[in-house]
Scaffold this motif. Sequence first.
Motif, PDB file in Angstrom:
ATOM      1  N   PRO A   8       0.811  -0.998  -0.001  1.00  0.00           N
ATOM      2  CA  PRO A   8       0.079   0.132  -0.103  1.00  0.00           C
ATOM      3  C   PRO A   8       0.817   1.143   0.027  1.00  0.00           C
ATOM      4  N   PRO A   9       0.443   2.388  -0.517  1.00  0.00           N
ATOM      5  CA  PRO A   9       1.109   3.650  -0.464  1.00  0.00           C
ATOM      6  C   PRO A   9       1.080   4.189   0.860  1.00  0.00           C
ATOM      7  N   LYS A  10       2.229   4.724   1.021  1.00  0.00           N
ATOM      8  CA  LYS A  10       2.159   5.778   2.102  1.00  0.00           C
ATOM      9  C   LYS A  10       1.451   7.139   2.002  1.00  0.00           C
ATOM     10  N   PHE A  11       1.034   7.754   2.721  1.00  0.00           N
ATOM     11  CA  PHE A  11       0.355   8.993   2.651  1.00  0.00           C
ATOM     12  C   PHE A  11       0.940  10.113   3.543  1.00  0.00           C
ATOM     13  N   SER A  12       1.451  11.173   3.184  1.00  0.00           N
ATOM     14  CA  SER A  12       2.098  12.104   4.165  1.00  0.00           C
ATOM     15  C   SER A  12       1.052  13.353   4.001  1.00  0.00           C
ATOM     16  N   GLY A  13       0.131  13.742   3.274  1.00  0.00           N
ATOM     17  CA  GLY A  13      -0.746  14.780   3.611  1.00  0.00           C
ATOM     18  C   GLY A  13      -0.216  15.997   2.613  1.00  0.00           C
ATOM     19  N   ASP A  14       0.529  15.998   1.738  1.00  0.00           N
ATOM     20  CA  ASP A  14       0.986  16.913   0.908  1.00  0.00           C
ATOM     21  C   ASP A  14      -0.230  17.660   0.269  1.00  0.00           C
ATOM     22  N   TYR A  15      -0.247  18.655  -0.064  1.00  0.00           N
ATOM     23  CA  TYR A  15      -1.347  19.321  -0.987  1.00  0.00           C
ATOM     24  C   TYR A  15      -1.478  18.967  -2.423  1.00  0.00           C
ATOM     25  N   ASP A  16      -2.178  17.898  -2.602  1.00  0.00           N
ATOM     26  CA  ASP A  16      -2.468  17.268  -3.962  1.00  0.00           C
ATOM     27  C   ASP A  16      -3.628  16.641  -3.987  1.00  0.00           C
ATOM     28  N   PRO A  17      -4.756  17.377  -4.117  1.00  0.00           N
ATOM     29  CA  PRO A  17      -5.917  16.732  -4.304  1.00  0.00           C
ATOM     30  C   PRO A  17      -6.076  15.583  -4.760  1.00  0.00           C
ATOM     31  N   GLU A  18      -5.875  15.658  -6.113  1.00  0.00           N
ATOM     32  CA  GLU A  18      -5.777  14.410  -6.955  1.00  0.00           C
ATOM     33  C   GLU A  18      -5.104  13.160  -6.705  1.00  0.00           C
ATOM     34  N   GLY A  19      -3.827  13.465  -6.160  1.00  0.00           N
ATOM     35  CA  GLY A  19      -3.047  12.396  -5.557  1.00  0.00           C
ATOM     36  C   GLY A  19      -3.825  11.995  -4.023  1.00  0.00           C
ATOM     37  N   ASP A  20      -4.350  12.770  -3.126  1.00  0.00           N
ATOM     38  CA  ASP A  20      -4.941  12.276  -2.224  1.00  0.00           C
ATOM     39  C   ASP A  20      -5.943  11.355  -2.300  1.00  0.00           C
ATOM     40  N   ARG A  21      -6.787  11.818  -3.385  1.00  0.00           N
ATOM     41  CA  ARG A  21      -7.879  11.102  -3.862  1.00  0.00           C
ATOM     42  C   ARG A  21      -7.409   9.595  -4.237  1.00  0.00           C
ATOM     43  N   LEU A  22      -6.346   9.663  -5.068  1.00  0.00           N
ATOM     44  CA  LEU A  22      -5.734   8.418  -5.534  1.00  0.00           C
ATOM     45  C   LEU A  22      -5.458   7.455  -4.495  1.00  0.00           C
ATOM     46  N   TRP A  23      -4.726   8.149  -3.550  1.00  0.00           N
ATOM     47  CA  TRP A  23      -4.142   7.297  -2.567  1.00  0.00           C
ATOM     48  C   TRP A  23      -5.267   6.493  -1.864  1.00  0.00           C
ATOM     49  N   LYS A  79     -14.146  12.253   6.528  1.00  0.00           N
ATOM     50  CA  LYS A  79     -13.209  13.120   7.336  1.00  0.00           C
ATOM     51  C   LYS A  79     -12.098  13.330   6.378  1.00  0.00           C
ATOM     52  N   PHE A  80     -11.550  12.325   5.554  1.00  0.00           N
ATOM     53  CA  PHE A  80     -10.484  12.250   4.928  1.00  0.00           C
ATOM     54  C   PHE A  80     -10.526  13.297   3.825  1.00  0.00           C
ATOM     55  N   LEU A  81     -11.396  12.928   2.918  1.00  0.00           N
ATOM     56  CA  LEU A  81     -11.830  13.692   1.669  1.00  0.00           C
ATOM     57  C   LEU A  81     -12.203  15.240   2.140  1.00  0.00           C
ATOM     58  N   ASP A  82     -12.789  15.633   3.420  1.00  0.00           N
ATOM     59  CA  ASP A  82     -13.382  16.840   3.610  1.00  0.00           C
ATOM     60  C   ASP A  82     -11.914  17.728   3.829  1.00  0.00           C
ATOM     61  N   ASN A  83     -10.957  16.938   4.248  1.00  0.00           N
ATOM     62  CA  ASN A  83      -9.773  17.726   4.837  1.00  0.00           C
ATOM     63  C   ASN A  83      -8.689  17.552   3.587  1.00  0.00           C
ATOM     64  N   TYR A  84      -8.518  16.697   2.847  1.00  0.00           N
ATOM     65  CA  TYR A  84      -7.568  16.590   1.705  1.00  0.00           C
ATOM     66  C   TYR A  84      -8.141  16.654   0.256  1.00  0.00           C
ATOM     67  N   PHE A  85      -9.436  16.631   0.273  1.00  0.00           N
ATOM     68  CA  PHE A  85     -10.105  16.991  -1.180  1.00  0.00           C
ATOM     69  C   PHE A  85     -11.456  17.716  -0.800  1.00  0.00           C
ATOM     70  N   PRO A  86     -11.234  19.042  -0.444  1.00  0.00           N
ATOM     71  CA  PRO A  86     -12.347  19.661   0.209  1.00  0.00           C
ATOM     72  C   PRO A  86     -13.620  19.767  -1.148  1.00  0.00           C
ATOM     73  N   ARG A  87     -14.824  20.110  -0.242  1.00  0.00           N
ATOM     74  CA  ARG A  87     -15.931  20.079  -0.959  1.00  0.00           C
ATOM     75  C   ARG A  87     -15.880  21.359  -2.362  1.00  0.00           C
TER      76      ARG A  87
END
Length: 188
Positions: A8-23, A79-87
């Motif tokens: 599984p990929p690691k997730f560090s929380g960098d600002y990358d909405p598309e990458g965050d959603r892909l994780w 919660k994850f999407l609200d924070n890393y891929f906001p509305r």
Amino acid sequence: MTFRKNHPPKFSGDYDPEGDRLWLAETEKIFEAMGCLEEHKVPYATFMLQGEAENWWKFVKPTLAAPRGVIPWNSFKDKFLDNYFPRDLRKRKAREFLDLKQGNMSVGEYTAKFNELLQYWPQYQDAWNEEGLCAQFENGLRLEIQQAVSYMQITDFNQLVTKCRIFEDKMKERQTRGFGGPQRSHPF
């Protein structure tokens, strides 16, 4: 742990909405492949958080306290999407989906872009409405393809895409023959 064997990929929380959603999507793909039980999903996924994301989780976790200590995956995901891929970004993607036009794309390229953006369309999330999906797809087609298929009133998405591709191929064939094919001579 079977989960880690799937790399599984690691997730560090960098600002990358598309990458965050892909994780998130990649993590869910692993869960599905391994038949992961609901009670293991959040602990497995949060094990892969690091840096800022790990700090975020430490803050958010107490707000998601659940019966028997099991945090539902959908609660974590929301919660994850609200924070890393906001509305606001999800709304922008939904608007991009609704405004999508084929333009110079081939039917295949348009279909791929349509499918990529489809996940942001709120109506798709609520219930599968294939007739509405076909209408939206048709609406974005180039006029000549739209006119060729709209009278068929196709409500099966795969069939609609196939008919559009066939029509596009026939148009290209006709253009090739018309401009580069054998020329007839006119005897006078």
